[in-house]
Design a protein around this motif. Sequence first.
Motif, PDB file in Angstrom:
ATOM      1  N   THR A  32     -25.204  35.225   8.638  1.00 30.94           N
ATOM      2  CA  THR A  32     -24.305  34.092   8.858  1.00 30.94           C
ATOM      3  C   THR A  32     -23.553  33.835   7.563  1.00 30.94           C
ATOM      4  N   PHE A  33     -22.674  32.852   7.555  1.00 29.10           N
ATOM      5  CA  PHE A  33     -22.034  32.496   6.299  1.00 29.10           C
ATOM      6  C   PHE A  33     -22.374  31.058   5.917  1.00 29.10           C
ATOM      7  N   TYR A  34     -23.637  30.700   6.165  1.00 28.50           N
ATOM      8  CA  TYR A  34     -24.142  29.382   5.786  1.00 28.50           C
ATOM      9  C   TYR A  34     -25.350  29.531   4.878  1.00 28.50           C
ATOM     10  N   VAL A  35     -25.471  28.608   3.928  1.00 30.87           N
ATOM     11  CA  VAL A  35     -26.622  28.577   3.025  1.00 30.87           C
ATOM     12  C   VAL A  35     -27.281  27.208   3.174  1.00 30.87           C
ATOM     13  N   TRP A  36     -28.577  27.209   3.465  1.00 32.43           N
ATOM     14  CA  TRP A  36     -29.367  25.986   3.556  1.00 32.43           C
ATOM     15  C   TRP A  36     -29.982  25.791   2.178  1.00 32.43           C
ATOM     16  N   ALA A  37     -29.520  24.783   1.456  1.00 32.96           N
ATOM     17  CA  ALA A  37     -29.888  24.604   0.054  1.00 32.96           C
ATOM     18  C   ALA A  37     -30.769  23.379  -0.145  1.00 32.96           C
ATOM     19  N   ASP A  38     -31.660  23.485  -1.101  1.00 30.49           N
ATOM     20  CA  ASP A  38     -32.641  22.445  -1.409  1.00 30.49           C
ATOM     21  C   ASP A  38     -32.231  21.716  -2.687  1.00 30.49           C
ATOM     22  N   LEU A  39     -31.956  20.428  -2.554  1.00 28.18           N
ATOM     23  CA  LEU A  39     -31.517  19.598  -3.682  1.00 28.18           C
ATOM     24  C   LEU A  39     -32.675  18.911  -4.404  1.00 28.18           C
ATOM     25  N   CYS A  70     -19.887  19.816   1.728  1.00 22.66           N
ATOM     26  CA  CYS A  70     -21.088  20.435   2.268  1.00 22.66           C
ATOM     27  C   CYS A  70     -21.500  19.550   3.440  1.00 22.66           C
ATOM     28  N   VAL A  71     -22.476  20.003   4.190  1.00 24.42           N
ATOM     29  CA  VAL A  71     -22.937  19.187   5.312  1.00 24.42           C
ATOM     30  C   VAL A  71     -24.327  18.664   4.965  1.00 24.42           C
ATOM     31  N   PRO A  86     -33.556  11.774  18.268  1.00 31.12           N
ATOM     32  CA  PRO A  86     -33.014  11.131  19.474  1.00 31.12           C
ATOM     33  C   PRO A  86     -33.043   9.608  19.392  1.00 31.12           C
ATOM     34  N   ARG A  87     -31.926   9.013  19.791  1.00 28.46           N
ATOM     35  CA  ARG A  87     -31.767   7.549  19.827  1.00 28.46           C
ATOM     36  C   ARG A  87     -31.886   6.880  18.462  1.00 28.46           C
ATOM     37  N   GLY A  88     -31.925   7.662  17.380  1.00 25.21           N
ATOM     38  CA  GLY A  88     -31.991   7.089  16.035  1.00 25.21           C
ATOM     39  C   GLY A  88     -33.228   6.255  15.786  1.00 25.21           C
ATOM     40  N   ILE A  89     -34.364   6.642  16.372  1.00 23.99           N
ATOM     41  CA  ILE A  89     -35.568   5.824  16.250  1.00 23.99           C
ATOM     42  C   ILE A  89     -36.276   5.988  14.912  1.00 23.99           C
ATOM     43  N   ARG A  90     -35.956   7.075  14.188  1.00 24.70           N
ATOM     44  CA  ARG A  90     -36.580   7.293  12.887  1.00 24.70           C
ATOM     45  C   ARG A  90     -35.582   6.926  11.794  1.00 24.70           C
ATOM     46  N   ASN A  91     -36.041   6.248  10.765  1.00 20.57           N
ATOM     47  CA  ASN A  91     -35.198   5.885   9.642  1.00 20.57           C
ATOM     48  C   ASN A  91     -34.710   7.155   8.944  1.00 20.57           C
ATOM     49  N   ILE A  92     -33.421   7.201   8.606  1.00 17.42           N
ATOM     50  CA  ILE A  92     -32.832   8.388   7.984  1.00 17.42           C
ATOM     51  C   ILE A  92     -33.535   8.730   6.664  1.00 17.42           C
ATOM     52  N   ARG A  93     -34.054   7.741   5.982  1.00 15.26           N
ATOM     53  CA  ARG A  93     -34.747   7.978   4.705  1.00 15.26           C
ATOM     54  C   ARG A  93     -36.069   8.712   4.888  1.00 15.26           C
ATOM     55  N   MET A  94     -36.538   8.796   6.132  1.00 12.30           N
ATOM     56  CA  MET A  94     -37.787   9.507   6.419  1.00 12.30           C
ATOM     57  C   MET A  94     -37.521  10.954   6.845  1.00 12.30           C
ATOM     58  N   SER A  95     -36.272  11.355   6.884  1.00  9.00           N
ATOM     59  CA  SER A  95     -35.915  12.690   7.346  1.00  9.00           C
ATOM     60  C   SER A  95     -36.445  13.770   6.407  1.00  9.00           C
ATOM     61  N   LYS A  96     -36.946  14.844   6.995  1.00  3.29           N
ATOM     62  CA  LYS A  96     -37.391  16.004   6.218  1.00  3.29           C
ATOM     63  C   LYS A  96     -36.205  16.761   5.640  1.00  3.29           C
ATOM     64  N   CYS A  97     -35.013  16.418   6.080  1.00  2.00           N
ATOM     65  CA  CYS A  97     -33.802  17.114   5.645  1.00  2.00           C
ATOM     66  C   CYS A  97     -33.013  16.335   4.594  1.00  2.00           C
ATOM     67  N   LEU A  98     -33.558  15.235   4.108  1.00  2.00           N
ATOM     68  CA  LEU A  98     -32.846  14.358   3.173  1.00  2.00           C
ATOM     69  C   LEU A  98     -32.458  15.073   1.876  1.00  2.00           C
ATOM     70  N   HIS A  99     -33.244  16.055   1.482  1.00  2.00           N
ATOM     71  CA  HIS A  99     -32.984  16.751   0.213  1.00  2.00           C
ATOM     72  C   HIS A  99     -32.349  18.123   0.428  1.00  2.00           C
ATOM     73  N   HIS A 100     -31.695  18.299   1.587  1.00  2.32           N
ATOM     74  CA  HIS A 100     -31.056  19.581   1.873  1.00  2.32           C
ATOM     75  C   HIS A 100     -29.590  19.382   2.263  1.00  2.32           C
ATOM     76  N   VAL A 101     -28.792  20.414   2.004  1.00  3.47           N
ATOM     77  CA  VAL A 101     -27.403  20.465   2.447  1.00  3.47           C
ATOM     78  C   VAL A 101     -27.116  21.869   2.947  1.00  3.47           C
ATOM     79  N   ARG A 102     -26.074  21.966   3.771  1.00  6.81           N
ATOM     80  CA  ARG A 102     -25.621  23.282   4.219  1.00  6.81           C
ATOM     81  C   ARG A 102     -24.266  23.550   3.581  1.00  6.81           C
ATOM     82  N   PHE A 103     -24.191  24.682   2.880  1.00  9.70           N
ATOM     83  CA  PHE A 103     -22.939  25.148   2.329  1.00  9.70           C
ATOM     84  C   PHE A 103     -22.411  26.273   3.210  1.00  9.70           C
TER      85      PHE A 103
END
Length: 189
Positions: free
Chosen positions: A127-134, A158-159, A168-185
């Motif tokens: 692919t031409f995407y990189v999943w990066a860890d911040l 970046c995304v 789904p339905r936004g029931i989990r706080n965004i700050r609890m996301s396992k993806c908070l420290h990642h971006v897609r380039f």
Amino acid sequence: PDQPLDRNTNDLHSWPKTVSSAAYVDDVDEDPILIVNGLTKNWRCPGFRVCWIVAPKPIVKMLGSVGSYLDGGANAPLQRLALPLMELAFIRRDAIALQQHFRQKRDFLLRKLEELGIKVKFKPTSTFYVWADLSGLPPPLNDCLVFLEECTKHKCICVPGVFFDINPRGIRNIRMSKCLHHVRFSYGP
């Protein structure tokens, strides 16, 4: 077919080969498969609205009717212009050139991310995407949303990883996301 067209400048053994999903269809009228492809994306011809479908005849007929109803389909001259793009020799040359080009772009991006202290666990191969860890960056830059804001100040985007978190339905706080420290380039077109 497995050999590069120019043996002196291409090495297909060190990077992924192009594989057609159609190679896995034994009986187009019996296998439960639908392949849709086109020149706009896969051949990188924006606006060249010619596509094709590999599927059982009733599905092809139904989708053809829908396409004809919606936009009338591609005109005959446009379809004829597409024929040289379907020649296997052209496809192979184009695929090799494209893979080499994106390999260089990928390697450049990975090198620069490493210099910035941004980790990449999996090197992309198809692919031409990189999943990066911040997570190794100092706060607040290790937060994907803050990182995006800072990137835009330098005309770079970046995304944020949280955009990929299934919540789904936004029931989990965004700050609890396992993806908070990642971006897609993207190093794509």
